[in-house]
Design a protein around this motif. Sequence first.
Motif, PDB file in Angstrom:
ATOM      1  N   THR A 333      -6.823  -4.646  -5.474  1.00  0.00           N
ATOM      2  CA  THR A 333      -5.585  -4.307  -4.801  1.00  0.00           C
ATOM      3  C   THR A 333      -5.850  -3.223  -3.763  1.00  0.00           C
ATOM      4  OG1 THR A 333      -4.281  -4.885  -6.749  1.00  0.00           O
ATOM      5  CG2 THR A 333      -3.237  -3.468  -5.103  1.00  0.00           C
ATOM      6  N   ALA A 334      -5.535  -3.538  -2.521  1.00  0.00           N
ATOM      7  CA  ALA A 334      -5.841  -2.625  -1.418  1.00  0.00           C
ATOM      8  C   ALA A 334      -4.713  -1.621  -1.234  1.00  0.00           C
ATOM      9  CB  ALA A 334      -6.048  -3.412  -0.135  1.00  0.00           C
ATOM     10  N   PHE A 335      -5.089  -0.435  -0.794  1.00  0.00           N
ATOM     11  CA  PHE A 335      -4.096   0.597  -0.498  1.00  0.00           C
ATOM     12  C   PHE A 335      -3.596   0.384   0.918  1.00  0.00           C
ATOM     13  CE2 PHE A 335      -3.102   5.045   0.909  1.00  0.00           C
ATOM     14  CZ  PHE A 335      -1.952   5.172   0.147  1.00  0.00           C
ATOM     15  N   ASN A 336      -2.396  -0.170   1.032  1.00  0.00           N
ATOM     16  CA  ASN A 336      -1.815  -0.452   2.337  1.00  0.00           C
ATOM     17  C   ASN A 336      -1.018   0.756   2.810  1.00  0.00           C
ATOM     18  OD1 ASN A 336      -0.647  -1.405   4.637  1.00  0.00           O
ATOM     19  ND2 ASN A 336       0.618  -2.954   3.642  1.00  0.00           N
ATOM     20  N   SER A 337      -1.655   1.588   3.601  1.00  0.00           N
ATOM     21  CA  SER A 337      -1.025   2.829   4.046  1.00  0.00           C
ATOM     22  C   SER A 337      -0.192   2.647   5.307  1.00  0.00           C
ATOM     23  CB  SER A 337      -2.105   3.891   4.319  1.00  0.00           C
ATOM     24  OG  SER A 337      -2.984   3.456   5.350  1.00  0.00           O
ATOM     25  N   GLU A 457     -11.036 -16.243 -10.502  1.00  0.00           N
ATOM     26  CA  GLU A 457     -12.390 -16.550 -10.953  1.00  0.00           C
ATOM     27  C   GLU A 457     -13.067 -17.597 -10.076  1.00  0.00           C
ATOM     28  OE1 GLU A 457     -12.303 -17.595 -15.084  1.00  0.00           O
ATOM     29  OE2 GLU A 457     -11.337 -15.717 -15.656  1.00  0.00           O
ATOM     30  N   LEU A 458     -12.305 -18.277  -9.225  1.00  0.00           N
ATOM     31  CA  LEU A 458     -12.901 -19.234  -8.289  1.00  0.00           C
ATOM     32  C   LEU A 458     -13.665 -18.534  -7.164  1.00  0.00           C
ATOM     33  CD1 LEU A 458      -9.844 -21.619  -8.131  1.00  0.00           C
ATOM     34  CD2 LEU A 458     -12.148 -22.345  -8.812  1.00  0.00           C
ATOM     35  N   LEU A 459     -13.444 -17.229  -7.028  1.00  0.00           N
ATOM     36  CA  LEU A 459     -14.087 -16.431  -5.990  1.00  0.00           C
ATOM     37  C   LEU A 459     -14.940 -15.345  -6.632  1.00  0.00           C
ATOM     38  CD1 LEU A 459     -10.875 -16.092  -3.823  1.00  0.00           C
ATOM     39  CD2 LEU A 459     -12.815 -17.605  -3.340  1.00  0.00           C
ATOM     40  N   ASN A 460     -15.828 -14.749  -5.863  1.00  0.00           N
ATOM     41  CA  ASN A 460     -16.684 -13.703  -6.411  1.00  0.00           C
ATOM     42  C   ASN A 460     -15.858 -12.504  -6.865  1.00  0.00           C
ATOM     43  OD1 ASN A 460     -19.171 -14.971  -6.068  1.00  0.00           O
ATOM     44  ND2 ASN A 460     -19.384 -14.275  -3.960  1.00  0.00           N
ATOM     45  N   PRO A 461     -16.284 -11.846  -7.955  1.00  0.00           N
ATOM     46  CA  PRO A 461     -15.565 -10.635  -8.395  1.00  0.00           C
ATOM     47  C   PRO A 461     -15.561  -9.580  -7.303  1.00  0.00           C
ATOM     48  CG  PRO A 461     -17.150 -11.371 -10.061  1.00  0.00           C
ATOM     49  CD  PRO A 461     -17.423 -12.173  -8.828  1.00  0.00           C
ATOM     50  N   ALA A 462     -14.477  -8.837  -7.241  1.00  0.00           N
ATOM     51  CA  ALA A 462     -14.345  -7.816  -6.201  1.00  0.00           C
ATOM     52  C   ALA A 462     -14.928  -6.495  -6.681  1.00  0.00           C
ATOM     53  CB  ALA A 462     -12.877  -7.632  -5.838  1.00  0.00           C
ATOM     54  N   PRO A 463     -15.791  -5.876  -5.886  1.00  0.00           N
ATOM     55  CA  PRO A 463     -16.282  -4.537  -6.235  1.00  0.00           C
ATOM     56  C   PRO A 463     -15.192  -3.495  -5.971  1.00  0.00           C
ATOM     57  CG  PRO A 463     -17.116  -5.178  -4.085  1.00  0.00           C
ATOM     58  CD  PRO A 463     -16.358  -6.360  -4.614  1.00  0.00           C
ATOM     59  N   GLU A 464     -15.480  -2.251  -6.294  1.00  0.00           N
ATOM     60  CA  GLU A 464     -14.533  -1.176  -6.002  1.00  0.00           C
ATOM     61  C   GLU A 464     -14.302  -1.088  -4.492  1.00  0.00           C
ATOM     62  OE1 GLU A 464     -12.796   0.798  -7.903  1.00  0.00           O
ATOM     63  OE2 GLU A 464     -13.628   0.261  -9.857  1.00  0.00           O
ATOM     64  N   ASN A 465     -13.073  -0.827  -4.117  1.00  0.00           N
ATOM     65  CA  ASN A 465     -12.778  -0.663  -2.694  1.00  0.00           C
ATOM     66  C   ASN A 465     -13.402   0.630  -2.171  1.00  0.00           C
ATOM     67  OD1 ASN A 465     -11.214  -2.989  -2.662  1.00  0.00           O
ATOM     68  ND2 ASN A 465      -9.303  -1.884  -3.049  1.00  0.00           N
ATOM     69  N   PRO A 466     -14.106   0.586  -1.031  1.00  0.00           N
ATOM     70  CA  PRO A 466     -14.631   1.825  -0.444  1.00  0.00           C
ATOM     71  C   PRO A 466     -13.494   2.681   0.102  1.00  0.00           C
ATOM     72  CG  PRO A 466     -15.032  -0.043   1.004  1.00  0.00           C
ATOM     73  CD  PRO A 466     -14.473  -0.612  -0.257  1.00  0.00           C
ATOM     74  N   PRO A 467     -13.743   3.954   0.376  1.00  0.00           N
ATOM     75  CA  PRO A 467     -12.657   4.872   0.781  1.00  0.00           C
ATOM     76  C   PRO A 467     -11.910   4.442   2.035  1.00  0.00           C
ATOM     77  CG  PRO A 467     -14.627   6.114   0.194  1.00  0.00           C
ATOM     78  CD  PRO A 467     -15.030   4.667   0.211  1.00  0.00           C
ATOM     79  N   TRP A 468     -12.583   3.774   2.962  1.00  0.00           N
ATOM     80  CA  TRP A 468     -11.914   3.399   4.211  1.00  0.00           C
ATOM     81  C   TRP A 468     -11.049   2.150   4.073  1.00  0.00           C
ATOM     82  CZ3 TRP A 468     -17.239   2.311   3.697  1.00  0.00           C
ATOM     83  CH2 TRP A 468     -17.565   0.947   3.680  1.00  0.00           C
TER      84      TRP A 468
END
Length: 542
Positions: A333-337, A457-468
């Motif tokens: 989940t992305a931080f939509n600022s 699960e049909l797509l690659n697992p998402a890593p941690e979101n980077p700070p930017w």
Amino acid sequence: MTGKKLLSALSAAVMIFSSSGCSLKKDDKEQEFKVFTGFYATRSDGIAKDNEIQKLIAEKTGCILNEEWIEDQSDLDKVFSDMMISGKYPDFISPDAVNCQRLIKENAFIPLDNYWDDYPALKSLYTDAQWDIVRSEDGHIYYIPLFSAVYLDDCSTVHDGEAFWIQVRVLEWANYPELKTLDDYFGLIEDYIAANPVDENGEPYIGYEMQANDTRFFALDNPPMFLDGYPNDGCCLVDPDTLEAKDYNLLPTAKKWFKKLNEEYHKGIIDPECFVMETNDYYDKLSTGRVLGMVDQHWNFGSSERELPPECKYIPFGLTIDGKIKERYHDRTAFNSSTGVGVSTSCSDPEGAVKFMNSLLDPDVQNLRSWGVEGVDYFINEDGLFDQTDEQYDRWRNKDYKARHVCEYSYMPRFYGMAPDGINAYTSTNQPIIFYDHLDPVIKKCFDAYGVKTYTELLNPAPENPPWYPMWSFDNSVTEATDYGKVMKKIQEVKHKYMPLMVMSNDFEKTWNEYYEAYNKTDPQVYFDELTAEVRRRCNAG
């Protein structure tokens, strides 16, 4: 409802509520509720006037929120311009990113951070570093980002982002093939149409549809970013080592992407009307079930898919340009600022509005918003897990039942992920024991063939979101008030002119070269230097 009619209705509501302090509504038991108004810059079916869960939430919070939604995204700028000219606003506003900044400059929002000490639940939605990204130049926070607050764990079962989508019946017909490249994907659609040119009603299939207008352009514009294995920063590629924002618009993969679209357009696979459609025409075509595939983000087309029969539902694939690069379509989940929901200066009870938002985060209220009524919409099993019978599951997803019974207040602050008990998901759609068990057999058969239990699960697992991440939250709020904003506008104008032409051209190389030359004349590095500066600012803030 047109934007003009919608504005008139909202303005009338604002005047009524303002003249009476804060409107009070009595229920059958003579209990008085405060009534707030809200306008949300997105499409929604809305809820019925006497919605049952809305009444239960009102009993806990003392407030009712009457929501208005826009029907046509092309009306957005006019609606907000008219609001700003009149100086009259609904109590709550959730605008698009550009109009969010316009409203702040017009002093249309109250500073929410003035209330943090009294209503800490709101502040707890995000970290101090995240709030600093939202903070305006004057030091205040005027809106609360939405869909970005995850508690404990992101347990999404549905991929809500971008992908190459294809109908499940096409996959079943082909015995569930692996799709890794553009050739795989379009080749399957070509083969299916060759064998099945029309649907069961004798209507011709639309092989591939595109939404590519002034309101929604990303399905044509940004696939090269994904095809090269980058996540959805939207406006750029970010080098994680140098923290440099890079331009993907003229890369070899971009040329290959538009060349492929050009070929498919001339084969008749791409809808020839795609570049002249209005916004709602796209959704209408999806809702017919005749569109076999498209690039889109699920949040954008989910409402059109909802009423389709199971065999017409869409399955996501993460294609890359060579089929070997690791794809990055799914993200956490992305931080939509760039935007969110704020309280307007027209609200006659601003503290009451902030208190209402705070109370919507109460766990019991969130359960009502996301799960409904215990014993009616769900039950708790012997392990303490929220579950649904088949009847409850079907009813909760029924359009008419949702209108009269379900009240999510979806564009108001809420948590996602896990509930405070640590074992239940905040929403029923993300509860693992519910999701797979209640899939339609056609979808379940597809999932079994690919060895998965969820769409994610049909797509690659998402890593941690980077700070930017994500940079589109910055790009969305850029205006022409700056030099880099002026360059961004020129870039957009070039794209909107030449990208459709490249798809339709009878001389692709000639049109690509014209695009290449026009794009470079915009001096794009001015814009990408600012994106790089923002990447580094966010990393330092984090």
